[in-house]
Design a protein around this motif. Structure first.
Motif, PDB file in Angstrom:
ATOM      1  N   ALA A 134       0.827  -1.217   0.000  1.00  0.00           N
ATOM      2  CA  ALA A 134       0.000   0.000   0.000  1.00  0.00           C
ATOM      3  C   ALA A 134       0.856   1.260   0.000  1.00  0.00           C
ATOM      4  O   ALA A 134       0.407   2.324  -0.468  1.00  0.00           O
ATOM      5  N   ASN A 135       2.082   1.163   0.500  1.00  0.00           N
ATOM      6  CA  ASN A 135       2.965   2.332   0.512  1.00  0.00           C
ATOM      7  C   ASN A 135       3.250   2.871  -0.883  1.00  0.00           C
ATOM      8  O   ASN A 135       3.667   4.023  -1.040  1.00  0.00           O
ATOM      9  N   PRO A 139      -0.111   6.952  -0.274  1.00  0.00           N
ATOM     10  CA  PRO A 139       0.387   8.320  -0.063  1.00  0.00           C
ATOM     11  C   PRO A 139       0.025   9.262  -1.216  1.00  0.00           C
ATOM     12  O   PRO A 139      -0.268  10.442  -0.990  1.00  0.00           O
ATOM     13  N   GLN A 140       0.010   8.738  -2.444  1.00  0.00           N
ATOM     14  CA  GLN A 140      -0.358   9.570  -3.584  1.00  0.00           C
ATOM     15  C   GLN A 140      -1.832   9.966  -3.527  1.00  0.00           C
ATOM     16  O   GLN A 140      -2.206  11.112  -3.816  1.00  0.00           O
ATOM     17  N   GLU A 141      -2.693   9.015  -3.135  1.00  0.00           N
ATOM     18  CA  GLU A 141      -4.127   9.323  -3.085  1.00  0.00           C
ATOM     19  C   GLU A 141      -4.437  10.376  -2.032  1.00  0.00           C
ATOM     20  O   GLU A 141      -5.311  11.234  -2.233  1.00  0.00           O
ATOM     21  N   HIS A 146       5.230  13.093  -0.103  1.00  0.00           N
ATOM     22  CA  HIS A 146       6.493  13.738   0.247  1.00  0.00           C
ATOM     23  C   HIS A 146       6.657  13.933   1.758  1.00  0.00           C
ATOM     24  O   HIS A 146       7.622  14.544   2.190  1.00  0.00           O
ATOM     25  N   ASN A 147       5.715  13.433   2.526  1.00  0.00           N
ATOM     26  CA  ASN A 147       5.775  13.559   3.980  1.00  0.00           C
ATOM     27  C   ASN A 147       6.181  12.204   4.573  1.00  0.00           C
ATOM     28  O   ASN A 147       5.338  11.403   4.988  1.00  0.00           O
ATOM     29  N   GLU A 148       7.508  11.958   4.585  1.00  0.00           N
ATOM     30  CA  GLU A 148       7.983  10.642   5.026  1.00  0.00           C
ATOM     31  C   GLU A 148       7.618  10.352   6.483  1.00  0.00           C
ATOM     32  O   GLU A 148       7.319   9.219   6.851  1.00  0.00           O
ATOM     33  N   TRP A 149       7.623  11.380   7.327  1.00  0.00           N
ATOM     34  CA  TRP A 149       7.295  11.175   8.739  1.00  0.00           C
ATOM     35  C   TRP A 149       5.856  10.723   8.921  1.00  0.00           C
ATOM     36  O   TRP A 149       5.576   9.825   9.713  1.00  0.00           O
ATOM     37  N   PRO A 513      11.894   5.892   6.896  1.00  0.00           N
ATOM     38  CA  PRO A 513      11.702   6.630   5.629  1.00  0.00           C
ATOM     39  C   PRO A 513      12.553   7.893   5.555  1.00  0.00           C
ATOM     40  O   PRO A 513      13.171   8.174   4.517  1.00  0.00           O
ATOM     41  N   ALA A 514      12.593   8.651   6.657  1.00  0.00           N
ATOM     42  CA  ALA A 514      13.398   9.869   6.658  1.00  0.00           C
ATOM     43  C   ALA A 514      14.887   9.529   6.613  1.00  0.00           C
ATOM     44  O   ALA A 514      15.678  10.209   5.938  1.00  0.00           O
TER      45      ALA A 514
END
Length: 612
Positions: A134-135, A139-141, A146-149, A513-514
């Protein structure tokens, strides 16, 4: 059998049941590293009187002969000893011998309970890999790519909320038992999981995953504890390994569903996350047909029910009576040593009572080591890692499926190795090898993206790392914390360990992610390789071996002071290992750490054998 119906009610007041010659201090500070059979040194006549008193007190007058034979078997656990006991029947001796020669031949009720409850653990792995796939799309939907946190917070939400719910394991287990706890947590693994498919914003998805954490935080401690309490000591490690086996199965099936829903497009992530509810459905329906944990029933004073449960879980009545009476004698000593009654007192005992503090320290470090290994980062972010390495979406999902398949396949050897090579030895072998695999995978990112060997080599070293994880640290946390604590503190000890696990796991999932975006894959993999070596060093110093000891005998293992354990490893074991395996001095002798009392010399030699 003699009729005791007319014996005076106060008969037990005249019985010599004061055979507890190793008081609470032995648990707290077992400076001589003794492991004591609580029935050792008792004469046969006195043992019969003690068994009679137990039977009168708990309503087993019609089973007195069975319990006496069971007590004799517990007092003399070695074949060369129990074969000489005339009171044991031929069938008893055959059953005892088959515990060694056919140790996996056990009643179907035991395997039913293990299989069904372990199925619930598949949800944990399935959710990890559902989030993995799902990753690539949610996040696009929701506009947060762009918010890794924030992505890290959503992925780690179940473990974050599990920090709070894990503490509820103690009172919930106390109120409704092991089966009831599994049922309740299963409900939280069905409805919030399904609800993820119907969310319209990232915060709705976050709320659903937080509610998942309510169930998962309790379930992850209850299922291993239940499995450990119903399993025989000789194969307890293999049985509890089924928890990790089914987690690995859930990871693999989750990857299969990631691929199955890949072509749906933008909605794929909804199906990938929601499909994980499936394993919990049969668990909540059929768990009530499992035997309740006999040790939990003993804790509640329900000895008749505990005996019936043991009879369903063991091959003969004599074996059931042996385990019940042996556990009963140890429970008496535990109550004297660990008298905490309130929840607050039991929590404080984890750090104030030396025996409990050592179990807490060792169990906590085991779960921290699993997080340090980096495996959960792989479970959540392998698709991201392979994508960064240069794979397209389909190839990324296929590579992640390969990772999941290897994890599942290599979880099987642990069923055997956990009770033969031992917990500690497997960890000391696998952690250094996992470290260099991660380092090698990280260094491969230095290769040119145009080099056709770059991505296959990265995948190869990740797969090799996963293969080492399966029989090593993979099943270890669920095994170790489920067996390390005495019955009086087993739930709260497991809850505390899970809180440590969730806290460290959440921190790593939040930051990866960060970390990956800021320092790159090579530095991230190098960091985890270093953490693997830190885990190896601390395990070598403070984590004791627990294989093939009853849950009650482990009180003495954790009674050994940590300073004595560290001194033994550095001053005795390490020099012996260097002589034996570096200088090949075959005549090098290893002085054992533990001194067994109430066991034969043959058993002493077998149990103290050090494997490398």
């Amino acid at each position: 059998m003699a009729d005791h119906a007319n014996e005076p009610e106060d008969l037990k007041d005249h019985l010599d049941v004061s055979h507890v010659e190793h008081p609470a201090e032995d648990y707290a500070r077992n400076v001589n590293a003794r492991i004591i059979n609580p029935l050792a040194g008792i004469s046969k006549d006195n043992l019969r009187l003690q068994v009679r008193g137990f039977c009168i007190e708990h309503g087993f007058q019609d089973k007195e002969d069975v319990f006496f034979r069971g007590a004799l078997a517990a007092q003399n656990p070695i074949e060369e000893d129990y074969m000489k006991i005339p009171e044991l029947t031929d069938d008893d001796k055959v059953a005892l011998k088959r515990e060694i020669t056919h140790k996996w031949h056990l009643p179907r009720h035991l395997y039913y309970a293990i299989a069904l409850c372990s199925l619930g653990s598949a949800l944990q792995g399935w959710d990890n890999t559902g989030a993995n796939g799902a990753n690539l799309s949610f996040p696009q939907e929701f506009g947060i790519e762009h918010n890794e946190w924030l992505i890290g917070v959503i992925n780690s939400a179940p473990t974050l909320f599990g920090l709070c719910s894990a503490w509820a394991a103690d009172p919930i287990n106390n109120w409704i038992g092991r089966r009831g706890s599994i049922f309740v947590t299963g409900l939280f693994c069905i409805f919030p999981v399904l609800a993820q498919a119907f969310t319209h914003s990232w915060w709705e998805l976050l709320i659903c995953r937080l509610f998942m954490g309510l169930g998962m935080g309790i379930k992850v401690s209850v299922i291993p504890i239940y499995t450990a309490e119903v399993s025989p000591a000789s194969i307890r490690g293999g049985m509890v390994t089924s928890f990790q086996l089914w987690v690995a199965f859930g990871i693999m099936i989750g990857m299969v569903f990631n691929l199955a829903f890949y072509r749906i497009g933008a909605l794929a992530w909804r199906f990938q996350l929601a499909a994980a509810f499936a394993p919990a459905v049969p668990v909540v329906i059929f768990v009530w047909w499992c035997p309740e944990s006999p040790r939990w029933l003993m804790k509640k004073g329900r000895y008749q029910d505990a005996f019936r449960s043991f009879c369903r879980l063991r091959n003969t009545e004599m074996q059931a009576a042996r385990e019940l009476y042996y556990a009963y004698r140890q429970v008496i000593e535990e109550r004297s040593a660990f008298a905490g009654t309130t929840l607050g007192r039991r929590i404080w005992d984890l750090v104030s009572v030396p025996r409990l503090r050592r179990a807490t320290l060792a169990s906590a470090w085991i779960v921290i080591s699993q997080q340090f290994s980096g495996i959960n980062i792989m479970a959540f972010y392998s698709s991201t890692i392979f994508s960064n390495a240069g794979y397209g979406t389909l190839s990324t999902l296929l590579a992640s499926f390969g990772y999941a398949l290897i994890m599942f396949v290599f979880a099987f050897p642990a069923l055997y190795t956990m009770d033969t090579f031992g917990r500690r030895n497997l960890l000391l072998i696998t952690f250094p090898n996992m470290a260099w695999c991660l380092l090698a995978a990280g260094l491969c990112f230095f290769m040119s993206p145009d080099n056709p060997a770059r991505v296959p080599l990265i995948a190869f070293f990740i797969y090799l790392f996963t293969a080492l994880y399966g029989p090593g640290i993979g099943p270890m946390p669920s095994i170790y914390f489920s067996e390390s604590f005495p019955l009086s503190h087993r739930e709260i000890g497991g809850a505390f360990t899970i809180c440590i696990n969730n806290a460290v796991g959440s921190a790593l999932s939040l930051t990866f992610p960060a970390l990956l975006a800021r320092v790159g894959a090579t530095a991230a993999f190098g960091l985890y390789a270093g953490l693997n070596m830190v885990a190896f060093l601390v395990i070598f110093l403070i984590v004791p071996e627990t294989k093939q000891r009853t849950l009650e005998e482990l009180d003495y293992i954790f009674g050994v002071p940590t300073s004595k354990h560290i001194a033994y490893q550095i001053k005795t074991w390490l020099p012996w290992w260097i002589k034996r395996y570096v200088f090949f001095q075959r005549d090098a002798k290893l002085k054992p750490l533990y001194q067994l009392e109430g066991y034969s010399a043959r058993q002493h030699h077998h149990d103290e054998e050090q494997l490398v």
